[in-house]
Design a protein around this motif. Structure first.
Motif, PDB file in Angstrom:
ATOM      1  N   ARG A   1       0.856  -1.184   0.000  1.00  0.00           N
ATOM      2  CA  ARG A   1       0.000   0.000   0.000  1.00  0.00           C
ATOM      3  C   ARG A   1       0.891   1.231   0.000  1.00  0.00           C
ATOM      4  N   TYR A   2       0.428   2.289  -0.607  1.00  0.00           N
ATOM      5  CA  TYR A   2       1.145   3.562  -0.600  1.00  0.00           C
ATOM      6  C   TYR A   2       0.132   4.675  -0.439  1.00  0.00           C
ATOM      7  N   ASN A   3       0.409   5.539   0.507  1.00  0.00           N
ATOM      8  CA  ASN A   3      -0.435   6.707   0.737  1.00  0.00           C
ATOM      9  C   ASN A   3       0.482   7.807   1.240  1.00  0.00           C
ATOM     10  N   LEU A   4       0.449   8.942   0.610  1.00  0.00           N
ATOM     11  CA  LEU A   4       1.362  10.025   0.940  1.00  0.00           C
ATOM     12  C   LEU A   4       1.346  10.381   2.422  1.00  0.00           C
TER      13      LEU A   4
ATOM     14  N   GLU B   1      -0.410   8.380   5.058  1.00  0.00           N
ATOM     15  CA  GLU B   1      -0.480   7.262   5.991  1.00  0.00           C
ATOM     16  C   GLU B   1       0.636   6.231   5.840  1.00  0.00           C
ATOM     17  N   TYR B   2       1.188   6.078   4.627  1.00  0.00           N
ATOM     18  CA  TYR B   2       2.270   5.099   4.446  1.00  0.00           C
ATOM     19  C   TYR B   2       3.029   5.422   3.164  1.00  0.00           C
ATOM     20  N   ASN B   3       4.023   6.321   3.291  1.00  0.00           N
ATOM     21  CA  ASN B   3       4.823   6.704   2.140  1.00  0.00           C
ATOM     22  C   ASN B   3       6.200   6.035   2.222  1.00  0.00           C
TER      23      ASN B   3
END
Length: 104
Positions: free
Chosen positions: A49-52, A54-56
Motif C-alpha cells: 500500500r502507498y499513501n502520501l 499514511e504510508y509513504n
C-alpha cells in the motif's frame, strides 16, 4: 499500491546529491543491518500500500530500520503548514535515495 524495486543508487540518484538520513538513531535503536537488508530483499517485487500521508516511502524505510512506520515529513507538514510541506518535498527526495541504499 506500489511495487518494491531493487535498483542501484547511482541509477536512481544520477548526479543529484544525496545523504543518509539516520536522524532518529539518537532516539531510537535501529535494527541490525543484516535484518534490515534481509527484510528489504524479501519485499522486492511485492505490492505494498502507498499513501502520501499514511504510508509513504519514509514510513517504509523507517519501518525497516526501526521496526515501526513513521514519517517526520508528514508530521512536519501537519505541524508546519506550507513551510513544512516544502521541507517535506526536499526530505522526500533524500528519503527516496536512502530507501534505495537498502535495496542494493
Amino acid at each position: 499500491m506500489g511495487i518494491v524495486k531493487r535498483e542501484k543508487l547511482r541509477d536512481v540518484a544520477g548526479s543529484d546529491p544525496w545523504v543518509i538520513n539516520n536522524g532518529l538513531d539518537s532516539d531510537r535503536h535501529p535494527r541490525p543491518p543484516t535484518e534490515i537488508v534481509k527484510d528489504a530483499r524479501e519485499l522486492v517485487g511485492k505490492r505494498l500500500r502507498y499513501n502520501l500521508v499514511e504510508y509513504n516511502c519514509e514510513h517504509f524505510v523507517k519501518e525497516l530500520r526501526y521496526g515501526s512506520a513513521q514519517s517526520t515529513q508528514v508530521q512536519e507538514v501537519q505541524n508546519g503548514g506550507v513551510s513544512g510541506a516544502l521541507s517535506g518535498v526536499i526530505e522526500r527526495k533524500v528519503t527516496r535515495f536512502v530507501l534505495n541504499i537498502f535495496r542494493n
